[in-house]
Scaffold this motif. Structure first.
Motif, PDB file in Angstrom:
ATOM      1  N   GLU A 267      10.336 -51.933  16.193  1.00 40.10           N
ATOM      2  CA  GLU A 267       9.606 -52.370  17.196  1.00 40.10           C
ATOM      3  C   GLU A 267      10.182 -51.680  18.669  1.00 40.10           C
ATOM      4  OE1 GLU A 267      11.848 -56.422  18.944  1.00 40.10           O
ATOM      5  OE2 GLU A 267      10.584 -56.651  17.557  1.00 40.10           O
ATOM      6  N   GLY A 268       8.974 -51.443  19.477  1.00 43.26           N
ATOM      7  CA  GLY A 268       9.576 -50.623  20.628  1.00 43.26           C
ATOM      8  C   GLY A 268       9.235 -49.347  20.328  1.00 43.26           C
ATOM      9  N   PHE A 269       9.372 -48.828  19.395  1.00 44.00           N
ATOM     10  CA  PHE A 269       8.992 -47.464  18.931  1.00 44.00           C
ATOM     11  C   PHE A 269       7.766 -47.036  18.098  1.00 44.00           C
ATOM     12  CE2 PHE A 269      10.366 -43.158  17.514  1.00 44.00           C
ATOM     13  CZ  PHE A 269      11.145 -42.603  18.351  1.00 44.00           C
ATOM     14  N   THR A 270       7.025 -46.445  18.765  1.00 42.41           N
ATOM     15  CA  THR A 270       5.703 -46.031  18.136  1.00 42.41           C
ATOM     16  C   THR A 270       5.429 -44.426  18.070  1.00 42.41           C
ATOM     17  OG1 THR A 270       4.424 -46.116  20.203  1.00 42.41           O
ATOM     18  CG2 THR A 270       4.462 -48.000  19.039  1.00 42.41           C
ATOM     19  N   THR A 271       4.455 -44.054  17.457  1.00 36.19           N
ATOM     20  CA  THR A 271       4.437 -42.672  17.273  1.00 36.19           C
ATOM     21  C   THR A 271       4.093 -42.225  18.798  1.00 36.19           C
ATOM     22  OG1 THR A 271       1.705 -43.247  17.108  1.00 36.19           O
ATOM     23  CG2 THR A 271       3.183 -43.024  15.085  1.00 36.19           C
ATOM     24  N   GLU A 272       3.375 -42.837  19.629  1.00 36.10           N
ATOM     25  CA  GLU A 272       3.231 -42.242  20.981  1.00 36.10           C
ATOM     26  C   GLU A 272       4.334 -42.288  21.674  1.00 36.10           C
ATOM     27  OE1 GLU A 272       0.849 -40.927  24.213  1.00 36.10           O
ATOM     28  OE2 GLU A 272       0.524 -41.107  22.263  1.00 36.10           O
ATOM     29  N   THR A 273       5.324 -43.074  21.510  1.00 34.82           N
ATOM     30  CA  THR A 273       6.702 -43.176  22.153  1.00 34.82           C
ATOM     31  C   THR A 273       7.233 -41.699  22.017  1.00 34.82           C
ATOM     32  OG1 THR A 273       6.822 -45.374  21.599  1.00 34.82           O
ATOM     33  CG2 THR A 273       8.851 -44.177  22.417  1.00 34.82           C
ATOM     34  N   MET A 274       7.177 -41.165  20.804  1.00 38.82           N
ATOM     35  CA  MET A 274       8.097 -39.868  20.746  1.00 38.82           C
ATOM     36  C   MET A 274       7.317 -38.738  21.736  1.00 38.82           C
ATOM     37  SD  MET A 274       8.403 -39.553  16.643  1.00 38.82           S
ATOM     38  CE  MET A 274       6.759 -40.180  16.252  1.00 38.82           C
ATOM     39  N   ARG A 275       6.125 -38.719  21.915  1.00 39.91           N
ATOM     40  CA  ARG A 275       5.516 -37.930  23.068  1.00 39.91           C
ATOM     41  C   ARG A 275       6.026 -38.054  24.526  1.00 39.91           C
ATOM     42  NH1 ARG A 275      -0.307 -36.426  22.090  1.00 39.91           N
ATOM     43  NH2 ARG A 275      -0.480 -38.558  21.573  1.00 39.91           N
ATOM     44  N   LEU A 276       6.153 -39.766  24.424  1.00 39.98           N
ATOM     45  CA  LEU A 276       6.355 -39.998  26.158  1.00 39.98           C
ATOM     46  C   LEU A 276       8.036 -39.697  26.112  1.00 39.98           C
ATOM     47  CD1 LEU A 276       4.561 -43.430  25.820  1.00 39.98           C
ATOM     48  CD2 LEU A 276       3.882 -41.357  27.217  1.00 39.98           C
ATOM     49  N   MET A 277       8.593 -39.732  25.371  1.00 34.60           N
ATOM     50  CA  MET A 277      10.036 -39.641  25.462  1.00 34.60           C
ATOM     51  C   MET A 277      10.423 -38.073  25.744  1.00 34.60           C
ATOM     52  SD  MET A 277      11.761 -41.848  22.327  1.00 34.60           S
ATOM     53  CE  MET A 277      13.350 -41.833  22.586  1.00 34.60           C
ATOM     54  N   LYS A 278       9.610 -37.030  24.819  1.00 35.75           N
ATOM     55  CA  LYS A 278       9.537 -35.891  25.255  1.00 35.75           C
ATOM     56  C   LYS A 278       9.061 -35.504  26.627  1.00 35.75           C
ATOM     57  CE  LYS A 278       8.459 -33.786  20.649  1.00 35.75           C
ATOM     58  NZ  LYS A 278       7.590 -33.197  19.922  1.00 35.75           N
ATOM     59  N   SER A 279       8.343 -36.237  27.087  1.00 36.43           N
ATOM     60  CA  SER A 279       7.955 -35.955  28.651  1.00 36.43           C
ATOM     61  C   SER A 279       8.876 -36.463  29.624  1.00 36.43           C
ATOM     62  CB  SER A 279       6.351 -37.045  28.859  1.00 36.43           C
ATOM     63  OG  SER A 279       5.489 -36.314  28.119  1.00 36.43           O
ATOM     64  N   LEU A 280       9.604 -37.579  29.277  1.00 39.10           N
ATOM     65  CA  LEU A 280      10.702 -38.043  30.117  1.00 39.10           C
ATOM     66  C   LEU A 280      11.732 -36.866  30.119  1.00 39.10           C
ATOM     67  CD1 LEU A 280      11.396 -41.648  29.540  1.00 39.10           C
ATOM     68  CD2 LEU A 280      10.368 -40.570  31.562  1.00 39.10           C
ATOM     69  N   LEU A 281      11.960 -36.227  29.160  1.00 37.20           N
ATOM     70  CA  LEU A 281      13.167 -35.259  28.945  1.00 37.20           C
ATOM     71  C   LEU A 281      12.753 -33.977  29.740  1.00 37.20           C
ATOM     72  CD1 LEU A 281      13.921 -35.432  25.209  1.00 37.20           C
ATOM     73  CD2 LEU A 281      15.299 -36.113  27.103  1.00 37.20           C
TER      74      LEU A 281
END
Length: 555
Positions: A267-281
């Motif tokens: 929970e709290g980690f979806t497919t979209e989360t990976m793209r958003l995490m890259k964006s934060l980096l």
């Protein structure tokens, strides 16, 4: 005799990648090499250096192979004017991506569900493109990266829309779930009992969300089974949440089929989360007030959301910088399997750790390396060597492939896999007829090479129990395929040429980095890699960069 291994099958084309590569292609080498200019500082000292770009109040120049930045206020008025004029001229020659192009870049920042090598490399090249446009990327990402927050009223509204027959209504609702996991705000068992999810298709779409299907595949299982009579039930297992579904067979027999959909993701980690995490980096790498404000906003989201945790980790890292990562560590993290230490993931969350290693860690390494072009070029130049293999070496590797010594056969497997060979059927038959490949496990290793299956493949591990392997060829819609039958009663396995070894992926990503640096030394390394064995995938990848500046990710 070394087999003839190159055929039309090696030029496998995934059509949807072509527009992306055209969009992401860089300017020609000649256009990137700017004239040498004189630059004078406020103390009257003058140097001659090449103009690279202007980043807000900093001038980036190159002298020889050394690239460095100078604050504009440290330059004379004449040099400041010259920098502004060159930046304006550069902008007119190399226009920034349009809004539509930025949206396309966003779509490809996350590899597709198949997660093939070509998809990962397309995502890596996309990341580089974003990194080269800090101001434009910040403005674009500000509209995409939001804190993870949702009220119960919003949740019920989204779940209601999920059952709509209108795709324009249910698809945005599904994507909202991907960006803001509802399990953070309500227990999943309670969610499934809500009246909004009592019927098809809302119940099925929510089940697909739990098991990470992308929006374009939502309802895939349902469509295969005419699933309007499908019953979805939650089953709790020791290894996590599962769903079981029953489908009534539509042949009038009254039979039902029961199966599991698999283990739900964390929970709290979806497919979209990976793209958003890259964006934060990316935003953290820009190190501007605007990007910092976005990260601060995201850090205010739900405390259990992975996006919130990453934002908080990035803020802490900026306040208390840890020891700087070595180039060697970043190199190790480029392919799948890297170690991303900012997020301290418990060892029990193995699925989450795997996803972070596959997507977030390589992105972090790529972004960091783009910020150190000179050091990265020197380091990469020492690491890379062109692919070369003589007939004698090929025969020796085949012999080692059948060895009982794990170190020897694994080394041979990886070296043979570098060439990403697509074998012609006659040659396959002659190779399989060799005495050393008549029994398990040597025969299975050879089959993995023929079908270009990575050694770490879970399917490869499952095949360890089979003693008989037969290889036949079948044509797919867009490319030839090999299929393998592991015994008379076992399923055929469709092979794929879309995966490279870890070393090959690391090398390919390094070549993408070199291409983005646009230095003479970077071009020399690309030319060296392009001089390797003509049938090696990495050789062709390097050549495609030099020939057209739009690398063919399908070779």
């Amino acid at each position: 005799m070394i087999p003839t291994v190159w055929s039309a099958a090696a030029r496998l084309v995934v059509c949807h990648c072509v527009p992306v590569l055209l969009l992401l292609s860089s300017a020609n080498w000649g256009c990137a090499q700017n004239a040498i200019h004189s630059w004078t500082n406020t103390a009257g000292k003058t140097i001659r250096a090449e103009f690279i770009r202007l980043e807000r109040n900093k001038l980036v120049i190159r002298k020889g192979d050394q690239q460095f930045s100078v604050t504009l206020s440290q330059l004379s008025a004449q040099s400041q004017d010259q920098a502004l004029a060159l930046a304006k001229s550069q902008h007119s020659r190399h226009s920034s991506p349009t809004a539509n192009e930025m949206s396309t870049l966003w779509d490809h920042l996350l590899p597709s569900y198949s997660n093939s090598t070509e998809n990962r490399l397309t995502a890596a090249r996309t990341l580089i493109q974003f990194a080269k446009e800090p101001q434009l990327a910040t403005e674009f990402l500000a509209g995409k990266v939001k804190p993870v927050a949702m009220t119960q009223k919003e949740l019920l509204t989204v779940l209601s829309a999920l059952g709509s027959a209108d795709e324009a209504e249910w698809r945005p609702a599904y994507e909202r779930l991907l960006a803001c996991d509802p399990r953070l705000f309500m227990d999943v068992e309670k969610i499934f009992k809500l009246p909004q999810l009592s019927d098809y298709p809302a119940r099925n779409r929510f089940a697909d969300f739990l098991f990470a299907l992308p929006a374009e595949d939502v309802g895939f299982n349902v469509s295969l089974t005419n699933g309007r009579n499908e019953e979805l039930t939650i089953v709790t297992h020791e290894d996590g949440l599962r769903l079981t579904f029953k489908v009534h067979v539509g042949d009038g027999s009254g039979k039902t089929i029961e199966a599991y959909r698999g283990v739900s993701r964390d929970e709290g980690f979806t497919t979209e989360t990976m793209r958003l995490m890259k964006s934060l980096l990316l935003l953290a790498s820009f190190d501007t007030r605007e990007s910092g404000e976005i990260i601060m906003t995201v850090a205010s989201g739900h405390p259990k959301a992975m996006l919130t945790k990453l934002a908080q980790a990035l803020i802490n890292e900026r306040k208390n910088p840890s020891a700087r990562e070595s180039l060697s560590n970043l190199w190790d993290d480029l392919p799948v399997g890297g170690n991303f230490e900012l997020l301290k993931i418990p060892p029990t969350q193995t699925i989450l750790q795997s996803l972070v290693q596959s997507h977030v860690s390589p992105a972090y390494a790529m972004i960091r390396l783009t910020k150190e072009p000179d050091a990265a070029t020197q380091f990469i130049g020492e690491k890379l060597h062109p692919a070369e293999m003589s007939p004698e070496q090929f025969e020796l590797l085949l012999e080692q492939l059948a060895s009982d010594d794990e170190t020897r056969w694994r080394d041979a497997f990886n070296k043979l896999h570098i060439f990403n060979r697509v074998w012609e059927l006659e040659e396959i038959e002659s190779l399989l007829a060799r005495e050393q490949f008549q029994s398990y496990p040597a025969r299975h290793r050879l089959v993995d090479l023929i079908t270009l299956t990575p050694l770490t493949s879970s399917q490869s591990a499952l095949r360890r129990r089979y003693k008989v392997v037969t290889v036949v060829e079948a044509d797919g819609e867009d490319k030839p395929r090999f299929v393998v039958q592991c015994g008379p009663d076992d399923r055929f396995r469709g092979s794929s040429s879309i995966y490279w070894t870890e070393e090959n992926e690391r090398t390919a990503m390094s070549l993408l980095l070199l291409d983005s640096f646009k230095t003479s030394r970077a071009k020399e390394i690309l030319q060296l890699m392009a001089s390797g064995h003509p049938k090696a995938s990495i050789t062709q990848f390097a050549r495609s960069i030099l020939d057209s500046n739009q690398p063919d990710l399908t070779r």
